[in-house]
Write an enzyme that holds these catalytic residues in place. Structure first.
Site, PDB file in Angstrom:
ATOM      1  N   TYR A 128      15.870 -20.178  -4.552  1.00 45.02           N
ATOM      2  CA  TYR A 128      14.453 -20.058  -4.070  1.00 45.02           C
ATOM      3  C   TYR A 128      13.476 -20.115  -5.166  1.00 45.02           C
ATOM      4  O   TYR A 128      13.437 -18.956  -5.852  1.00 45.02           O
ATOM      5  CB  TYR A 128      14.278 -19.087  -2.887  1.00 45.02           C
ATOM      6  CG  TYR A 128      13.096 -19.129  -2.156  1.00 45.02           C
ATOM      7  CD1 TYR A 128      12.595 -20.320  -1.151  1.00 45.02           C
ATOM      8  CD2 TYR A 128      12.053 -18.103  -2.358  1.00 45.02           C
ATOM      9  CE1 TYR A 128      11.466 -20.390  -0.586  1.00 45.02           C
ATOM     10  CE2 TYR A 128      10.747 -18.377  -1.906  1.00 45.02           C
ATOM     11  CZ  TYR A 128      10.582 -19.214  -0.730  1.00 45.02           C
ATOM     12  OH  TYR A 128       9.325 -19.479  -0.073  1.00 45.02           O
ATOM     13  N   ASP A 223      13.015 -18.832 -13.655  1.00 43.78           N
ATOM     14  CA  ASP A 223      12.196 -18.310 -12.613  1.00 43.78           C
ATOM     15  C   ASP A 223      12.621 -16.940 -12.408  1.00 43.78           C
ATOM     16  O   ASP A 223      13.424 -16.498 -12.104  1.00 43.78           O
ATOM     17  CB  ASP A 223      12.553 -19.109 -11.251  1.00 43.78           C
ATOM     18  CG  ASP A 223      11.717 -18.539 -10.202  1.00 43.78           C
ATOM     19  OD1 ASP A 223      10.843 -17.300 -10.379  1.00 43.78           O
ATOM     20  OD2 ASP A 223      11.736 -18.993  -9.113  1.00 43.78           O
ATOM     21  N   LYS A 251       5.911 -10.465  -8.668  1.00 45.05           N
ATOM     22  CA  LYS A 251       6.340  -9.181  -7.925  1.00 45.05           C
ATOM     23  C   LYS A 251       5.720  -8.005  -8.903  1.00 45.05           C
ATOM     24  O   LYS A 251       4.547  -7.489  -8.607  1.00 45.05           O
ATOM     25  CB  LYS A 251       7.799  -9.228  -8.105  1.00 45.05           C
ATOM     26  CG  LYS A 251       8.492 -10.368  -7.474  1.00 45.05           C
ATOM     27  CD  LYS A 251       8.262 -10.377  -6.049  1.00 45.05           C
ATOM     28  CE  LYS A 251       9.089 -11.287  -5.109  1.00 45.05           C
ATOM     29  NZ  LYS A 251       8.812 -11.275  -3.699  1.00 45.05           N
TER      30      LYS A 251
END
Length: 411
Positions: A128, A223, A251
Site C-alpha cells: 500500500y 516506500d 510517520k
C-alpha cells in the site's frame, strides 16, 4: 462522517463492535472516553516511536506554537530537519517535505514519470502506497481489510499503467521487465511490507529490483513511509545495503504531526519545480509545527535505543509464538526492528497470497478478547503493530500473559 470515521480501518468493521474513541494518551498507554486504559501497540499507526506526548516533543511544540503555526514561507526548521533526515538516510541527497505519506508517494511517482518520460509503473500485490489513483491497484492495508482490488473512481487508464507483481517473486519481476522494461518508469516497493502485516522483502528480491531497474533505465523507489526509522535507525536501506533512486518517508519524521518526505538522487530531484518542470506544491508543506516535532523526535534516536527496543520486540513475539504453539493455535509472528505482527496462519508467509490464508474470523474474536483486557493492537489482520521506547519489560510480560489467556479461552 462515512462509517463514522475519517479513515476506514478505524471503524472496526473487520473485527466487529464499536471503535475506541480516544480521550488522551501518554507514553505507551492510550485512554478512551470511557476511562479505559490500554497498552498501545498501534501508536498512531507508527509515528510515535518515542511514545505518546513525549516530554521533549511536547515542550518543543509548546514553544513553537507561540511563534506561529504556519507561514507559507521558508524556515530554517525545514533545512534543519532535512539535514537530520539526510544524515540518517544518505541516499536522500535532495528532498521535498509534504504533509502525508500519500503525497510523498504520489509526488515520487509523478517525478519518476517526468524524469524517465515513461508512463508505466510497477507495484507489488499487497503493498500500500497511499490512496492516489495510480497506486490503488492490488493494494494492502485498508484495501485488503475491505476486500477491494481497485477502488471505484479510478479511471481504467490509471489502472492499466500500473503493473502488479506478487511480492518477493523474483522470477515474475524479471519476466515482466524482459517484456516491458523499456516502458516502465519506476518500481515502487515497501522493502519491508507493513500493510499486509510485516513481511520482509528478501535480500535477493530487493537486489533483483535494484539490478533490473538500473539495467532498464527505470527508477527504484523505496516506500519507507512505514519502515523508515521503524525497521531500523537507517531504514531498510540501512539494513540491506541497497540504495534506491528515490525514497519516501513519513510517520516518525513528523513525530506525531502530519508529514511526508520524498527525496533521492540530486539529478532526479532537480526536476521538481522551481528547479525543474515536474510540478509539486503544498501550502502546509514543511510547516513549523511538524518540522519542530520531527526535529525533536529524530534528535532522540540512536543505535542503542533500537537495540533496546529490538530486544523487547524479540521477547514479545517469541512469547506470543510459544504460547500459541503450546495451545495448538496456528500462528506466525513476524518482526523487523520495532515493527511486528501476528497471523492466524500455518505459514510460511512471504506474500499477499499467503496472508489471505489467515483466519480472519478467529482474528476478530481474538482481537476483541485482548482489547477487553487492555491490549490495543491493530484492528485488522492486514496491519502492523509497533513498539515504542516507552514500553517496559512489565508491559511485555503483561501482553504475553493476556495473549496466553485469550488462547486458553478461544483455542
Amino acid at each position: 462522517m462515512p462509517g463514522g470515521v475519517n479513515s476506514p480501518v478505524r471503524a472496526f468493521k473487520n473485527v466487529g463492535g464499536n471503535p475506541l474513541f480516544i480521550d488522551h494518551a501518554k507514553g505507551q498507554h492510550i485512554y478512551d472516553i470511557d476511562g479505559n486504559e490500554y497498552i498501545d501497540y498501534v501508536l498512531s499507526w507508527g509515528p510515535l516511536v518515542l511514545g505518546h506526548a513525549e516530554d521533549h516533543v511536547v515542550a518543543a511544540l509548546q514553544t513553537a506554537v507561540e511563534r506561529g503555526t504556519s507561514y507559507g514561507a521558508p524556515t530554517q526548521l525545514e533545512t534543519q530537519l532535512a539535514e537530520m533526515v539526510q544524515n540518517l538516510v544518505p541516499s536522500m541527497e535532495m528532498m521535498r517535505m509534504v504533509s502525508s505519506g500519500t503525497e510523498a508517494t504520489m509526488s515520487a511517482i509523478r517525478l519518476a514519470r517526468g524524469f524517465t518520460h515513461r508512463d508505466k509503473i510497477v507495484k507489488f500485490i499487497g503493498n500500500y502506497h497511499g490512496h492516489s489513483d495510480s497506486l490503488l491497484v492490488d493494494a494492502g492495508s485498508g484495501m485488503a481489510t475491505f476486500g477491494i482490488n481497485t477502488s471505484p473512481g479510478v479511471p481504467d487508464p490509471f489502472a492499466l499503467d500500473t503493473l502488479t507483481v506478487e511480492y518477493n517473486d523474483t522470477a515474475a519481476i524479471r519476466d515482466l521487465f524482459e517484456k516491458q522494461g523499456d516502458e516502465i518508469a519506476c518500481v515502487i516497493v515497501e522493502p519491508v511490507a507493513g500493510n499486509m502485516g510485516v513481511i520482509p522483502g528478501t535480500q535477493s528480491f530487493l537486489e533483483t529490483l535494484r539490478e533490473i531497474t538500473k539495467a532498464s533505465g527505470s527508477l527504484l523507489i523505496f516506500d519507507e513511509v512505514m519502515s523508515g526509522f521503524r525497521a531500523g535507525l537507517h531504514g531498510v536501506q540501512g539494513l540491506t545495503g541497497i540504495t534506491p533512486d528515490l525514497t519516501t518517508l513519513g510517520k516518525v519524521v513528523g513525530g506525531g504531526l502530519p508529514v511526508g518526505v520524498f527525496g533521492g538522487r540530486k539529478d532526479i530531484m532537480s526536476d521538481i519545480t522551481p528547479a525543474g518542470n515536474v510540478y509539486h506544491a503544498g501550502t502546509l508543506s514543511g510547516n513549523p509545527l511538524a518540522m519542530t516535532a520531527g526535529i525533536s523526535t529524530l534528535s532522540q534516536l540512536n543505535a542503542d535505543l533500537y537495540i533496546q527496543m529490538g530486544k523487547k520486540v524479540d521477547r514479545l513475539t517469541a512469547g506470543i509464538q510459544e504460547s500459541a504453539d503450546r495451545h495448538g493455535v496456528p500462528l506466525v509472528t513476524h518482526h523487523v526492528g520495532t515493527m511486528w505482527s501476528y497471523f492466524f496462519n500455518e505459514g510460511p508467509i512471504n506474500n499477499f497470497v499467503d496472508v489471505k490464508k489467515s483466519d480472519e474470523q478467529f482474528f476478530a474474536k481474538f482481537f476483541k478478547e485482548i482489547l477487553a483486557n487492555g491490549i490495543y493492537t491493530a484492528p485488522s489482520q492486514f496491519e502492523t503493530n509497533f513498539l515504542s521506547a516507552k514500553h517496559t519489560d512489565e508491559d511485555i510480560d503483561r501482553t504475553v500473559a493476556i495473549f496466553d489467556d485469550a488462547f486458553t479461552k478461544l483455542a
